[in-house]
Design an enzyme around this catalytic site. Structure first.
Site, mmCIF file in Angstrom:
data_model
loop_
_atom_site.group_PDB
_atom_site.id
_atom_site.type_symbol
_atom_site.label_atom_id
_atom_site.label_comp_id
_atom_site.label_asym_id
_atom_site.label_seq_id
_atom_site.Cartn_x
_atom_site.Cartn_y
_atom_site.Cartn_z
ATOM 1 C CG ASP A 63 -2.038 -1.090 1.157
ATOM 2 O OD1 ASP A 63 -2.365 -1.423 -0.015
ATOM 3 O OD2 ASP A 63 -2.287 -1.427 2.201
ATOM 4 C CE1 TYR A 124 4.388 -6.279 3.479
ATOM 5 C CE2 TYR A 124 3.509 -8.429 3.494
ATOM 6 C CZ TYR A 124 3.610 -7.279 2.950
ATOM 7 O OH TYR A 124 3.244 -7.125 1.785
#
Length: 285
Positions: A63, A124
């Site tokens: 994003d 992540y």
């Protein structure tokens, strides 16, 4: 669904990293905003003197504002173009791309490789500090400041209930026709020597906003606003909870993408395209 490379083309794997601060995410936007995909495709077109754009497929579509250290993508290039430019392409891209995005390697991909569908996990990291003085100015673009003391043991206890295969609808921004079933392989917090707390979040795949929502829920546990069992109850409820805060993107970095052995790439590619359901749930495919 076939993923065969067209005759006359070669599939090239790109390993890359970027600072997401000034990008409107990975994917190209209809309004012309700056994106990682757009920048790299434009640079490829320029340095190879091509009249057409060769589209990238990425392992994880990050994003706006999210960083990547170990992103992977692929692009199908004409055999003649690859042969002409392959030896100098990396250096030419380095000279053309802005300094906040780097391509580190360009290699001919093995048969069956698809940057998105062949991946078996993505890892992540989310970084946050509860230092009452704030964030180190040299890390301000990559670390979130949380203005409450955090209990890491409570956060790890809450995180343990979220690991495994579940429907993460309560932690995802739902997209029409997309499943929210994921296998969360790892979710844990560690405090680094500099005091920054780092969450490792690893799964076979992620749905939209999933990592930042999970982190937001665990921060509420860590600062005492919610009990340890609250994130697990939210997960079990299966609906988006307005109390789950999606934390800001700048603390999040895609660190690494994992792939199986070359001989298993094609099978993983096919498997990942199947829409999943949990045991005992309705639906077939």
């Amino acid at each position: 669904m076939s993923d065969d490379v067209q005759d006359g083309f070669v599939r090239v794997r790109l390993d890359l990293s970027y600072d997401g601060k000034d990008f409107s995410g990975w994917a190209k936007q209809s309004q012309g905003q700056r994106t990682v995909q757009g920048d790299i495709e434009a640079a490829l077109r320029t340095v190879t003197r091509s009249t057409e754009t060769y589209e990238l497929t990425v392992a994880g579509r990050t994003d706006s504002g999210v960083h990547a250290r170990g992103q992977v993508a692929h692009v199908d290039l004409p055999v003649e173009l690859w042969a002409e430019h392959r030896d100098k392409l990396l250096r030419r891209l380095a000279g053309r791309l802005s300094h906040d995005v780097r391509v580190w390697s360009l290699t001919e991909a093995p048969s069956g490789f698809n940057a998105r569908f062949s991946a078996i996990w993505r890892r992540y990291a989310y970084r946050v500090t509860d230092n009452p003085g704030g964030v180190d100015p040299l890390q301000r673009g990559h670390v979130l400041w949380h203005d409450w003391a955090l209990d890491m043991d409570a956060m790890n206890q809450a995180a343990a209930a979220l690991v495994g295969e579940h429907d993460f609808a309560a932690y995802c921004k739902r997209r029409e026709g997309a499943t929210t079933i994921r296998t969360l392989q790892e979710l844990r917090w560690e405090r680094r020597p500099d005091g920054v707390m780092e969450a490792t979040v690893k799964a076979d795949a992620f749905c939209h906003n999933m990592v930042r929502s999970l982190v937001g829920a665990l921060l509420f546990v860590g600062d005492g606003h919610r009990p340890v069992d609250w994130p697990g109850k939210v997960l079990a409820a299966g609906v988006r909870d307005s109390a789950v805060h999606v934390v800001r993107p700048h603390g999040l970095t895609l660190e690494e993408v994992g792939y199986p052995a070359d001989k298993l790439l094609a099978a993983r590619n096919r498997e990942a395209r199947n829409k999943r359901s949990l045991p005992g749930s309705a639906g077939c495919c």
